[in-house]
Design an enzyme around this catalytic site. Structure first.
Site, PDB file in Angstrom:
ATOM      1  N   ARG A 121       0.817  -1.237   0.000  1.00 39.04           N
ATOM      2  CA  ARG A 121       0.000   0.000   0.000  1.00 39.04           C
ATOM      3  C   ARG A 121       0.837   1.268   0.000  1.00 39.04           C
ATOM      4  NH1 ARG A 121      -3.200  -2.970   3.810  1.00 39.04           N
ATOM      5  NH2 ARG A 121      -4.931  -3.932   2.702  1.00 39.04           N
ATOM      6  N   LYS A 142       3.371  11.453 -11.152  1.00 39.34           N
ATOM      7  CA  LYS A 142       2.567  10.559 -11.983  1.00 39.34           C
ATOM      8  C   LYS A 142       3.373   9.295 -12.198  1.00 39.34           C
ATOM      9  CE  LYS A 142      -0.492  13.340 -14.867  1.00 39.34           C
ATOM     10  NZ  LYS A 142      -0.822  13.683 -16.267  1.00 39.34           N
ATOM     11  N   LYS A 226       7.228  22.960 -14.295  1.00 42.19           N
ATOM     12  CA  LYS A 226       6.449  21.769 -13.921  1.00 42.19           C
ATOM     13  C   LYS A 226       6.048  21.842 -12.447  1.00 42.19           C
ATOM     14  CE  LYS A 226       5.324  17.182 -14.300  1.00 42.19           C
ATOM     15  NZ  LYS A 226       5.592  15.917 -14.935  1.00 42.19           N
ATOM     16  N   GLU A 236      -4.504  16.743 -11.310  1.00 38.79           N
ATOM     17  CA  GLU A 236      -4.984  17.055 -12.659  1.00 38.79           C
ATOM     18  C   GLU A 236      -6.500  17.230 -12.745  1.00 38.79           C
ATOM     19  OE1 GLU A 236      -2.677  15.166 -15.801  1.00 38.79           O
ATOM     20  OE2 GLU A 236      -4.437  15.263 -17.092  1.00 38.79           O
ATOM     21  N   ARG A 240      -3.172  21.334 -14.389  1.00 31.11           N
ATOM     22  CA  ARG A 240      -2.148  20.328 -14.706  1.00 31.11           C
ATOM     23  C   ARG A 240      -2.343  19.728 -16.100  1.00 31.11           C
ATOM     24  NH1 ARG A 240       0.912  15.817 -10.949  1.00 31.11           N
ATOM     25  NH2 ARG A 240       2.199  15.053 -12.647  1.00 31.11           N
ATOM     26  N   ASN A 244      -0.238  18.396 -20.780  1.00 26.53           N
ATOM     27  CA  ASN A 244      -0.486  17.407 -21.834  1.00 26.53           C
ATOM     28  C   ASN A 244      -0.401  18.005 -23.229  1.00 26.53           C
ATOM     29  OD1 ASN A 244      -1.009  15.428 -19.882  1.00 26.53           O
ATOM     30  ND2 ASN A 244      -3.118  16.137 -19.669  1.00 26.53           N
ATOM     31  N   HIS A 247       0.466  15.915 -26.177  1.00 23.72           N
ATOM     32  CA  HIS A 247       0.475  14.513 -25.743  1.00 23.72           C
ATOM     33  C   HIS A 247      -0.731  13.709 -26.218  1.00 23.72           C
ATOM     34  CE1 HIS A 247       3.858  15.781 -23.406  1.00 23.72           C
ATOM     35  NE2 HIS A 247       4.010  14.586 -22.878  1.00 23.72           N
ATOM     36  N   HIS A 251       0.708  10.523 -27.586  1.00 23.68           N
ATOM     37  CA  HIS A 251       0.467   9.202 -26.988  1.00 23.68           C
ATOM     38  C   HIS A 251      -0.182   8.253 -27.989  1.00 23.68           C
ATOM     39  CE1 HIS A 251       0.534  10.502 -22.448  1.00 23.68           C
ATOM     40  NE2 HIS A 251       1.722  10.264 -22.928  1.00 23.68           N
ATOM     41  N   HIS A 264       9.378   8.998 -26.984  1.00 28.84           N
ATOM     42  CA  HIS A 264       8.254   9.778 -26.461  1.00 28.84           C
ATOM     43  C   HIS A 264       8.323  11.211 -27.001  1.00 28.84           C
ATOM     44  CE1 HIS A 264       5.183  10.939 -23.582  1.00 28.84           C
ATOM     45  NE2 HIS A 264       5.963  11.911 -23.127  1.00 28.84           N
TER      46      HIS A 264
HETATM   47  N1  LIG Z   1       5.470  10.600 -15.132  1.00 30.63           N
HETATM   48  C1  LIG Z   1       5.451  11.652 -15.916  1.00 30.63           C
HETATM   49  O1  LIG Z   1       5.007  12.736 -15.531  1.00 30.63           O
HETATM   50  C2  LIG Z   1       6.006  11.542 -17.313  1.00 30.63           C
HETATM   51  C3  LIG Z   1       6.236  12.709 -18.063  1.00 30.63           C
HETATM   52  C4  LIG Z   1       6.801  12.560 -19.319  1.00 30.63           C
HETATM   53  C5  LIG Z   1       7.135  11.301 -19.795  1.00 30.63           C
HETATM   54  N2  LIG Z   1       6.890  10.207 -19.036  1.00 30.63           N
HETATM   55  C6  LIG Z   1       7.259   8.860 -19.498  1.00 30.63           C
HETATM   56  O2  LIG Z   1       8.661   8.800 -19.607  1.00 30.63           O
HETATM   57  C7  LIG Z   1       8.989   7.751 -20.523  1.00 30.63           C
HETATM   58  C8  LIG Z   1      10.103   8.211 -21.419  1.00 30.63           C
HETATM   59  O3  LIG Z   1      11.232   8.499 -20.625  1.00 30.63           O
HETATM   60  P1  LIG Z   1      12.699   8.559 -21.236  1.00 30.63           P
HETATM   61  O4  LIG Z   1      12.660   9.308 -22.506  1.00 30.63           O
HETATM   62  O5  LIG Z   1      13.598   9.009 -20.165  1.00 30.63           O
HETATM   63  O6  LIG Z   1      12.943   7.049 -21.687  1.00 30.63           O
HETATM   64  P2  LIG Z   1      13.763   5.829 -21.089  1.00 30.63           P
HETATM   65  O7  LIG Z   1      13.622   5.767 -19.646  1.00 30.63           O
HETATM   66  O8  LIG Z   1      13.364   4.649 -21.887  1.00 30.63           O
HETATM   67  O9  LIG Z   1      15.270   6.202 -21.467  1.00 30.63           O
HETATM   68  C9  LIG Z   1      15.618   6.296 -22.824  1.00 30.63           C
HETATM   69  C10 LIG Z   1      16.786   5.390 -23.181  1.00 30.63           C
HETATM   70  O10 LIG Z   1      17.978   5.983 -22.687  1.00 30.63           O
HETATM   71  C11 LIG Z   1      18.701   5.032 -21.921  1.00 30.63           C
HETATM   72  N3  LIG Z   1      19.383   5.818 -20.907  1.00 30.63           N
HETATM   73  C12 LIG Z   1      18.842   6.365 -19.784  1.00 30.63           C
HETATM   74  N4  LIG Z   1      19.744   7.126 -19.166  1.00 30.63           N
HETATM   75  C13 LIG Z   1      20.876   7.048 -19.888  1.00 30.63           C
HETATM   76  C14 LIG Z   1      22.151   7.652 -19.771  1.00 30.63           C
HETATM   77  N5  LIG Z   1      22.420   8.514 -18.811  1.00 30.63           N
HETATM   78  N6  LIG Z   1      23.085   7.355 -20.695  1.00 30.63           N
HETATM   79  C15 LIG Z   1      22.797   6.515 -21.724  1.00 30.63           C
HETATM   80  N7  LIG Z   1      21.610   5.949 -21.907  1.00 30.63           N
HETATM   81  C16 LIG Z   1      20.657   6.218 -21.001  1.00 30.63           C
HETATM   82  C17 LIG Z   1      17.676   4.072 -21.416  1.00 30.63           C
HETATM   83  O11 LIG Z   1      18.268   2.810 -21.134  1.00 30.63           O
HETATM   84  C18 LIG Z   1      16.716   3.995 -22.593  1.00 30.63           C
HETATM   85  O12 LIG Z   1      17.198   3.085 -23.546  1.00 30.63           O
HETATM   86  C19 LIG Z   1       7.725   7.422 -21.265  1.00 30.63           C
HETATM   87  O13 LIG Z   1       7.240   6.178 -20.826  1.00 30.63           O
HETATM   88  C20 LIG Z   1       6.754   8.525 -20.863  1.00 30.63           C
HETATM   89  O14 LIG Z   1       5.434   8.081 -20.853  1.00 30.63           O
HETATM   90  C21 LIG Z   1       6.347  10.308 -17.801  1.00 30.63           C
END
Ligand SMILES: NC(=O)c1ccc[n+]([C@@H]2O[C@H](COP(=O)([O-])OP(=O)(O)OC[C@H]3O[C@@H](n4cnc5c(N)ncnc54)[C@H](O)[C@@H]3O)[C@@H](O)[C@H]2O)c1
Length: 363
Positions: A121, A142, A226, A236, A240, A244, A247, A251, A264
């Protein structure tokens, strides 16, 4: 060292940005009343190879650490990986006095955060972002995994105890991942700060190949925007939703192509171009959408919606998005840079508009 406080409901937590961020770990946790007896460090295999040992050793100064590395990439935000993490946590004897640490990009942060939100939990967690994009995803609470029918469909609002962002981790980030994060930096500027956007647009190299100072500025400004929005509306129910911007279509493109087929940020960039085009058409906004598209092209973003996806298919994904209400699709548009508004569309109308936008793209 920069520090930005995020207020979320009754809680608040710091985001530390700087090369010494992790040195403050013990103090920040103790100040926040979190003294974990065990830590589960969740990362992905790429980040594990690069920084796993160093961060594990750092955390071991606080308490014993078990480490779990998922496969790199969006596919890790799955039920299977989520379940595997919970199984591992139980096998390792984690309990409510334990803490989860997410080391990685948005994928690891979203997945580890959701595991922390639901394990027994809810147990404390911290974020140690390693991608530029994670300046966005690590802040705001999120957390989610994906479902084949839609992105981030299973999740929780669950705030970390603190975020430790050391920009040195970004030195190993591939160019396409840097660009992906840049889309969220640009989004923050477009919805909230015209002068930040002008600063970004003034020097292409700052966006394509930023130096350490430029990166630090982008991370700090993006996080401030942010944090400001999350502080007004954690769950949201109002402003908030402006985050998006780009997005709804973004998405849909990610889900329709299959997770991991497009970054992304590239998908969101295409979504921002559509939302900007719509803003000009529907609100008479003057966003210089044509110039925006040229700028995006120079940065290297794909500026067209992938041809293999039909507008109908994209519309179906947009309709299953969480931002859909009473059969209408909510789009974030801009009256001007820094002034977002929500516009609701009947699906048929939005599909027609998307079709029109795509026809103009290829002229
Ligand atoms: N929670 C939220 O508010 C929010 C906001 C925006 C995006 N997201 C989510 O975030 C995700 C995308 O995140 P991302 O773009 O960081 O992708 P990711 O976490 O997949 O990282 C991208 C790639 O870079 C590699 N990587 C990470 N750090 C590295 C480093 N320092 N050096 C070399 N390689 C590295 C990872 O292994 C991966 O292959 C999506 O799922 C999206 O939905 C969430």
């Amino acid at each position: 060292m920069e520090s930005v406080m995020v207020a979320a409901g009754e809680l608040s937590y710091p985001v530390l940005i700087g090369n010494q961020a992790l040195e403050l770990l013990d103090k920040v946790l103790a100040d926040g009343g979190t003294v974990p007896e065990k830590i589960l460090l969740i990362t992905d295999d790429t980040v594990h190879r690069l920084y796993g040992k160093q961060v594990k050793e750092r955390l071991e100064k606080i308490s014993p650490v078990a480490m779990f590395a998922v496969q790199s990439g969006e596919e890790a935000k799955s039920f299977e990986q989520y379940y595997a993490i919970l199984t591992y946590a139980l096998e390792k004897g984690l309990d409510r006095k334990s803490m989860i640490a997410a080391l990685g990009g948005g994928v690891v942060g979203d997945l580890a955060g959701f595991a922390a939100a639901t394990f027994m939990r809810g147990i404390p967690f911290i974020q140690i972002p390693t991608t530029l994009l994670a300046h966005d995803s690590a802040v705001g609470g999120k957390t989610a995994i994906n479902h084949p029918k839609g992105k981030n469909m299973i999740g929780a609002f669950y705030q970390p105890k603190a975020v430790f962002f050391d920009p040195q981790f970004l030195e190993s980030l591939p160019a396409e991942e840097m660009r992906s994060g840049m889309a969220e930096v640009i989004k923050h500027a477009m919805i909230a700060d015209a002068s930040f956007l002008s600063w970004l647009q003034k020097d292409l190299s700052a966006v394509v190949n930023p130096n350490a100072d430029q990166l630090a500025t982008m991370i700090k400004e993006g996080i401030k925007i942010k944090a400001g929005i999350v502080s007004q509306d954690e769950k949201e129910t109002g402003v908030r939703a402006y985050l998006n911007f780009g997005h709804t279509l973004g998405h849909a493109i990610e889900a329709a192509l299959g997770y991991g087929r497009i970054t992304h940020g590239d998908a969101v960039a295409a979504g921002m171009l559509f939302a900007s085009w719509l803003s000009e058409k529907e609100l008479n906004a003057d966003l210089s959408a044509g110039e925006l598209k040229d700028w995006f092209k120079e940065i290297g973003f794909p500026v067209a919606v992938p041809e293999e996806l039909s507008s109908e298919e994209l519309m179906n994904f947009m309709l299953s998005d969480k931002k859909t209400a009473s059969g209408k699709v909510n789009m974030v548009l801009l009256k001007e840079i820094g002034t977002p508004v929500i516009h609701s569309y009947l699906p048929e109308r939005l599909q027609d508009l998307l079709e029109e936008f795509r026809k103009e793209e290829i002229v």
